[in-house]
Design a protein around this motif. Structure first.
Motif: not given
Length: 206
Positions: A65-93
């Motif tokens: 999962i790639a976040f390229l210049d995506v985590l800076y806006p006020k409507n994005i919450y980095p912790d939520e984005a990383l938690q969501n990424a963790h849910r949808i990644l494969k093991s060792n993704g």
């Protein structure tokens, strides 16, 4: 073997990164809130979804999962984005983050694009650890660009109160910037860089 892997890019826009940086992946998925950009990406055969990094769940068991210049806006919450990424990644993704570095470089442009954050190395390390990612690689990128932006943001904008974002870029300047960017990429891949205009980090799901 990337030809068997799946990558999701959040904030994919028209899909340029998916078509270039991630071209070797078998399944390339772009997620963005801009319908027009997604329509353009679909012309090139990319799989796209309307959504954002905070709560997208239409695809699971992906490799990268790639976040390229995506985590800076006020409507994005980095912790939520990383938690969501963790849910949808494969093991060792893996997760890849590339974003602006150092608040001192924030200028009027950041206000216009509703940017609320820039990152330091320690910020991303803590962000990864909080959300169960092991830091595999982290480095700054763009030392030369840092100096250029520092002069523009801190000296020109703050001291002389000049905010004009419009500059004439000649072909010669454009060519020089391309050479400079290639050098910066080489430098970041080989050495520990103490500062830069941007920061890149790669984390492994644990």
């Amino acid at each position: 073997d990337l030809r068997k892997d799946t990558v999701i890019e959040f904030g994919c826009g028209t899909g340029f990164n998916l078509k270039t940086i991630f071209s070797k992946f078998q399944r390339k998925i772009g997620v963005d809130l801009n319908h027009d950009a997604l329509n353009y990406a679909q012309i090139y055969g990319l799989e796209t979804y309307n959504g954002d990094a905070n709560n997208f769940n239409k695809v699971k068991q992906v490799n990268v999962i790639a976040f390229l210049d995506v985590l800076y806006p006020k409507n994005i919450y980095p912790d939520e984005a990383l938690q969501n990424a963790h849910r949808i990644l494969k093991s060792n993704g893996y997760v890849i983050v590339f974003d602006g570095a150092f608040d001192i470089l924030a200028g009027k442009h950041n206000e216009k694009v509703e940017s609320t954050r820039r990152f330091k190395r320690i910020n991303l390390i803590r962000l990864f650890k909080r959300n169960n990612f092991q830091v595999e690689y982290i480095n700054y990128w763009g030392m030369s660009l840092f100096i250029i932006l520092f002069i523009k943001r801190f000296i020109i904008e703050n001291l002389f109160h000049r905010e004009n974002e419009n500059y004439d870029i000649t072909y010669f300047m454009n060519d020089q910037m391309k050479i400079l960017m290639k050098f910066e990429s080489f430098l970041s891949s080989k050495l520990w860089v103490p500062f830069g205009a941007s920061i890149i980090a790669i984390g492994k799901k644990i």
